[in-house]
Design a protein around this motif. Structure first.
Motif, PDB file in Angstrom:
ATOM      1  N   ALA A  20       3.287  65.771   0.203  1.00  0.00           N
ATOM      2  CA  ALA A  20       4.016  64.628  -0.351  1.00  0.00           C
ATOM      3  C   ALA A  20       4.149  63.536   0.702  1.00  0.00           C
ATOM      4  O   ALA A  20       4.648  63.780   1.795  1.00  0.00           O
ATOM      5  CB  ALA A  20       5.405  65.063  -0.826  1.00  0.00           C
ATOM      6  N   GLY A  21       3.657  62.334   0.375  1.00  0.00           N
ATOM      7  CA  GLY A  21       3.751  61.206   1.298  1.00  0.00           C
ATOM      8  C   GLY A  21       3.428  59.903   0.575  1.00  0.00           C
ATOM      9  O   GLY A  21       2.902  59.930  -0.544  1.00  0.00           O
ATOM     10  N   THR A  22       3.726  58.787   1.204  1.00  0.00           N
ATOM     11  CA  THR A  22       3.568  57.482   0.565  1.00  0.00           C
ATOM     12  C   THR A  22       2.135  57.204   0.110  1.00  0.00           C
ATOM     13  O   THR A  22       1.919  56.633  -0.959  1.00  0.00           O
ATOM     14  CB  THR A  22       4.018  56.375   1.552  1.00  0.00           C
ATOM     15  OG1 THR A  22       5.392  56.584   1.824  1.00  0.00           O
ATOM     16  CG2 THR A  22       3.807  54.977   0.978  1.00  0.00           C
ATOM     17  N   TYR A  52       0.676  60.454  16.758  1.00  0.00           N
ATOM     18  CA  TYR A  52      -0.471  60.527  15.845  1.00  0.00           C
ATOM     19  C   TYR A  52      -1.794  60.783  16.548  1.00  0.00           C
ATOM     20  O   TYR A  52      -2.597  61.601  16.084  1.00  0.00           O
ATOM     21  CB  TYR A  52      -0.511  59.268  14.958  1.00  0.00           C
ATOM     22  CG  TYR A  52       0.624  59.322  13.956  1.00  0.00           C
ATOM     23  CD1 TYR A  52       0.417  59.801  12.668  1.00  0.00           C
ATOM     24  CD2 TYR A  52       1.927  58.988  14.324  1.00  0.00           C
ATOM     25  CE1 TYR A  52       1.466  59.912  11.767  1.00  0.00           C
ATOM     26  CE2 TYR A  52       2.993  59.111  13.434  1.00  0.00           C
ATOM     27  CZ  TYR A  52       2.756  59.571  12.163  1.00  0.00           C
ATOM     28  OH  TYR A  52       3.801  59.708  11.279  1.00  0.00           O
ATOM     29  N   GLY A  98      -1.061  67.575   7.700  1.00  0.00           N
ATOM     30  CA  GLY A  98      -1.644  66.290   8.106  1.00  0.00           C
ATOM     31  C   GLY A  98      -0.537  65.265   8.280  1.00  0.00           C
ATOM     32  O   GLY A  98       0.336  65.434   9.125  1.00  0.00           O
ATOM     33  N   THR A  99      -0.535  64.231   7.453  1.00  0.00           N
ATOM     34  CA  THR A  99       0.541  63.239   7.502  1.00  0.00           C
ATOM     35  C   THR A  99       1.342  63.257   6.196  1.00  0.00           C
ATOM     36  O   THR A  99       1.691  62.210   5.647  1.00  0.00           O
ATOM     37  CB  THR A  99      -0.008  61.828   7.767  1.00  0.00           C
ATOM     38  OG1 THR A  99      -0.979  61.550   6.758  1.00  0.00           O
ATOM     39  CG2 THR A  99      -0.640  61.730   9.133  1.00  0.00           C
ATOM     40  N   MET A 100       1.621  64.467   5.729  1.00  0.00           N
ATOM     41  CA  MET A 100       2.459  64.610   4.531  1.00  0.00           C
ATOM     42  C   MET A 100       3.459  65.742   4.755  1.00  0.00           C
ATOM     43  O   MET A 100       3.181  66.691   5.480  1.00  0.00           O
ATOM     44  CB  MET A 100       1.595  64.972   3.310  1.00  0.00           C
ATOM     45  CG  MET A 100       0.650  63.876   2.844  1.00  0.00           C
ATOM     46  SD  MET A 100      -0.250  64.368   1.355  1.00  0.00           S
ATOM     47  CE  MET A 100      -1.497  65.445   2.052  1.00  0.00           C
ATOM     48  N   VAL A 143      10.111  59.737   3.094  1.00  0.00           N
ATOM     49  CA  VAL A 143      10.804  59.101   1.968  1.00  0.00           C
ATOM     50  C   VAL A 143      10.384  59.793   0.673  1.00  0.00           C
ATOM     51  O   VAL A 143      11.192  60.014  -0.233  1.00  0.00           O
ATOM     52  CB  VAL A 143      10.479  57.593   1.922  1.00  0.00           C
ATOM     53  CG1 VAL A 143      11.151  56.929   0.728  1.00  0.00           C
ATOM     54  CG2 VAL A 143      10.897  56.911   3.224  1.00  0.00           C
ATOM     55  N   THR A 144       9.105  60.167   0.594  1.00  0.00           N
ATOM     56  CA  THR A 144       8.620  60.880  -0.589  1.00  0.00           C
ATOM     57  C   THR A 144       9.306  62.248  -0.672  1.00  0.00           C
ATOM     58  O   THR A 144       9.756  62.662  -1.745  1.00  0.00           O
ATOM     59  CB  THR A 144       7.093  61.042  -0.522  1.00  0.00           C
ATOM     60  OG1 THR A 144       6.518  59.807  -0.106  1.00  0.00           O
ATOM     61  CG2 THR A 144       6.514  61.426  -1.875  1.00  0.00           C
ATOM     62  N   ARG A 145       9.364  62.960   0.463  1.00  0.00           N
ATOM     63  CA  ARG A 145      10.042  64.260   0.508  1.00  0.00           C
ATOM     64  C   ARG A 145      11.455  64.166  -0.038  1.00  0.00           C
ATOM     65  O   ARG A 145      11.854  64.933  -0.909  1.00  0.00           O
ATOM     66  CB  ARG A 145      10.075  64.762   1.967  1.00  0.00           C
ATOM     67  CG  ARG A 145      10.854  66.042   2.193  1.00  0.00           C
ATOM     68  CD  ARG A 145      11.046  66.292   3.694  1.00  0.00           C
ATOM     69  NE  ARG A 145      11.815  67.494   3.951  1.00  0.00           N
ATOM     70  CZ  ARG A 145      13.142  67.552   3.866  1.00  0.00           C
ATOM     71  NH1 ARG A 145      13.842  66.474   3.530  1.00  0.00           N
ATOM     72  NH2 ARG A 145      13.753  68.689   4.120  1.00  0.00           N
ATOM     73  N   ARG A 161      14.654  54.734   8.986  1.00  0.00           N
ATOM     74  CA  ARG A 161      13.764  55.527   9.844  1.00  0.00           C
ATOM     75  C   ARG A 161      13.177  54.659  10.959  1.00  0.00           C
ATOM     76  O   ARG A 161      13.041  55.101  12.102  1.00  0.00           O
ATOM     77  CB  ARG A 161      12.667  56.152   8.976  1.00  0.00           C
ATOM     78  CG  ARG A 161      11.821  57.175   9.702  1.00  0.00           C
ATOM     79  CD  ARG A 161      10.913  57.927   8.733  1.00  0.00           C
ATOM     80  NE  ARG A 161       9.915  57.054   8.128  1.00  0.00           N
ATOM     81  CZ  ARG A 161       9.095  57.425   7.137  1.00  0.00           C
ATOM     82  NH1 ARG A 161       9.182  58.642   6.626  1.00  0.00           N
ATOM     83  NH2 ARG A 161       8.195  56.591   6.654  1.00  0.00           N
ATOM     84  N   LYS A 205       8.711  58.139  13.783  1.00  0.00           N
ATOM     85  CA  LYS A 205       7.379  57.636  13.448  1.00  0.00           C
ATOM     86  C   LYS A 205       6.850  56.814  14.628  1.00  0.00           C
ATOM     87  O   LYS A 205       6.780  55.581  14.580  1.00  0.00           O
ATOM     88  CB  LYS A 205       7.430  56.825  12.149  1.00  0.00           C
ATOM     89  CG  LYS A 205       6.182  57.028  11.303  1.00  0.00           C
ATOM     90  CD  LYS A 205       6.386  56.607   9.880  1.00  0.00           C
ATOM     91  CE  LYS A 205       5.053  56.332   9.195  1.00  0.00           C
ATOM     92  NZ  LYS A 205       4.134  57.458   9.173  1.00  0.00           N
ATOM     93  N   ARG A 260       2.296  70.166  16.582  1.00  0.00           N
ATOM     94  CA  ARG A 260       2.540  68.739  16.351  1.00  0.00           C
ATOM     95  C   ARG A 260       3.876  68.289  16.925  1.00  0.00           C
ATOM     96  O   ARG A 260       3.999  67.186  17.459  1.00  0.00           O
ATOM     97  CB  ARG A 260       2.525  68.435  14.844  1.00  0.00           C
ATOM     98  CG  ARG A 260       2.459  66.941  14.515  1.00  0.00           C
ATOM     99  CD  ARG A 260       2.753  66.635  13.057  1.00  0.00           C
ATOM    100  NE  ARG A 260       4.176  66.576  12.804  1.00  0.00           N
ATOM    101  CZ  ARG A 260       4.921  65.475  12.907  1.00  0.00           C
ATOM    102  NH1 ARG A 260       4.380  64.325  13.234  1.00  0.00           N
ATOM    103  NH2 ARG A 260       6.226  65.520  12.685  1.00  0.00           N
TER     104      ARG A 260
HETATM  105  N1  PMP Z   1       4.767  63.458   7.742  1.00  0.00           N
HETATM  106  C1  PMP Z   1       4.080  62.652   8.570  1.00  0.00           C
HETATM  107  C2  PMP Z   1       3.694  63.175   9.904  1.00  0.00           C
HETATM  108  C3  PMP Z   1       3.754  61.345   8.159  1.00  0.00           C
HETATM  109  O1  PMP Z   1       3.055  60.532   8.984  1.00  0.00           O
HETATM  110  C4  PMP Z   1       4.143  60.897   6.882  1.00  0.00           C
HETATM  111  C5  PMP Z   1       3.779  59.506   6.425  1.00  0.00           C
HETATM  112  N2  PMP Z   1       4.786  58.578   6.800  1.00  0.00           N
HETATM  113  C6  PMP Z   1       4.875  61.766   6.059  1.00  0.00           C
HETATM  114  C7  PMP Z   1       5.167  63.044   6.518  1.00  0.00           C
HETATM  115  C8  PMP Z   1       5.356  61.338   4.710  1.00  0.00           C
HETATM  116  O2  PMP Z   1       6.386  60.387   4.816  1.00  0.00           O
HETATM  117  P1  PMP Z   1       6.633  59.308   3.674  1.00  0.00           P
HETATM  118  O3  PMP Z   1       6.920  60.082   2.433  1.00  0.00           O
HETATM  119  O4  PMP Z   1       7.811  58.532   4.139  1.00  0.00           O
HETATM  120  O5  PMP Z   1       5.398  58.510   3.546  1.00  0.00           O
END
Ligand code: PMP
Length: 374
Positions: free
Chosen positions: A318-320, A210, A242-244, A273-275, A103, A205, A195
């Motif tokens: 779902a996110g890191t 952001y 948000g960021t997930m 990556v979590t997704r 990524r 990314k 977004r």
């Molecule tokens: N969507 C957005 C906009 C993010 O910033 C993140 C965090 N990197 C995620 C989803 C989740 O991604 P990851 O599982 O790779 O952390």
């Protein structure tokens, strides 16, 4: 200019200068996400003639950049977010670092920054994480958040591809996202701001993605919601939270069959990556129980109808950072869409199982090819 080919990143030429003033460790319970940093940083400079120069691990320190440097004007910046975990034997593990590197390279390429060998950077990040191992508390839920970053460093106000760049990695010890156990969050569906859009860069990314999201996030918070849910288009497709990335568990109106759904990677969704991991584990472990696992478009109306008919089983981000984050409600056009939790519940059963599967692999309790031993 050199006469040879530009160099790829070469882990063999790493130099390490250890700090003479090691920092004090915070008490694990006092850790705030992204506030404190470890003793060192990894830096690798690049220029278009020589390629990647020798990697260095040095004491954590300020950067010194000319005010005309292109990152400050045209947002030549991309980054990654990943974690190093300590297993029960004290060994340091990364989780699917190849996915982050893939990524990172895609993000860099999209903004005319250089790409690199994924395995070379993983090797260096592994060395760096091991060097900082004292910053990783041994307990479950703790980890070292790693922030690989790349910036264009050319000194020019001319708009063009940077002729020089800096890749660096810093590290921040972090505690469990929910120190006292899961807390279900409430979301506000955002319909007045977008977004990401087809043909845009929402699947990369980039730092530039952001900053514009903070005002809608602050708006949602001011009305008592923890995060905003990003919708897209007149159809009001559900995209991310948000960021997930966002998952919902639904029961089919006709057949009653259970389906775990997330939005497809159509260019408007970050390729989490979590997704990816949740989808793979669900296909392996939920599908045999009769679940259908879907990457498909779905609308806010579909969720509201499923909720009204008692078919919305659960929903989670779902996110890191949090791995999974259970969702209680979504506020949408003045209505409250309930996401399947009873008042006293903080998480649904699927959300809980996903969290345990993921942590089992991340902390090396379950042997798995996704866990990278440093
Ligand atoms: N969507 C957005 C906009 C993010 O910033 C993140 C965090 N990197 C995620 C989803 C989740 O991604 P990851 O599982 O790779 O952390």
């Amino acid at each position: 200019a050199s006469t040879s080919q530009p160099q790829d990143i070469n882990p063999g030429s790493l130099t390490i200068t250890e700090t003479k003033t090691p920092g004090k460790l915070n008490k694990p319970e006092d850790l705030v996400f992204g506030r404190a940093f470890s003793d060192h940083m990894l830096t690798i400079e690049w220029n278009k003639d020589d390629g990647w120069l020798s990697p260095q691990i040095t004491p954590y320190q300020n950067l010194s950049l000319d005010p005309a440097t292109c990152v400050f004007h045209y947002a030549f910046e991309c980054f990654e977010g990943m974690k190093a975990y300590k297993d029960s034997q004290g060994r340091i593990r990364l989780f699917r670092p190849d996915k982050n590197m893939e990524r990172f390279n895609k993000s860099a390429a999209r903004i005319a920054l250089p790409t690199f060998s994924p395995t070379a950077l993983i090797e260096l990040i592994a060395k760096f994480a091991k060097l900082e191992s004292r910053f990783i508390p041994a307990d479950r839920g703790y980890s070292l958040y790693l922030r690989p970053t790349m910036i264009g460093t050319q000194k020019t106000l001319g708009v063009g591809p940077p002729g020089s760049a800096l890749l660096y990695v810093i590290a921040s010890p972090v505690g469990p996202y929910y120190p006292t156990g899961f807390k279900a969050i409430s979301l506000e569906a955002t319909d007045y701001a977008v977004r990401a859009w087809p043909g845009g860069v929402g699947d990369k990314k980039l730092g530039a993605n952001y900053a514009p999201c903070i005002v809608p996030q602050r708006e949602a918070m001011s009305r008592g919601f923890q995060q905003n849910l990003w919708l897209f288009g007149e159809e009001e497709y559900v995209t991310e939270v948000g960021t997930m990335n966002f998952f919902v568990a639904l029961r089919n109106a006709e057949t009653g069959a259970k389906e775990l759904v997330t939005a497809p990677l159509d260019g408007t969704i970050l390729e989490g990556v979590t997704r990816d991991s949740v989808l793979a584990l669900a296909r392996e472990r939920l599908a045999p129980e009769g679940w259908t696992i879907s990457e498909r478009k779905y609308t806010m109306q579909e969720l509201a109808t499923a909720s009204a008919e008692g078919r919305l089983i659960e929903a989670f981000g779902a996110g890191t950072a949090a791995i999974v984050s259970p969702v209680r409600t979504i506020s949408w056009k003045g209505q409250t869409v309930h996401c399947g939790l009873k008042d006293h519940e903080e998480s649904g059963a699927i959300t809980m199982r996903v969290k345990n599967w993921m942590e089992g692999i991340q902390y090396g309790e379950e042997e798995h090819e996704w866990s990278y031993l440093c």
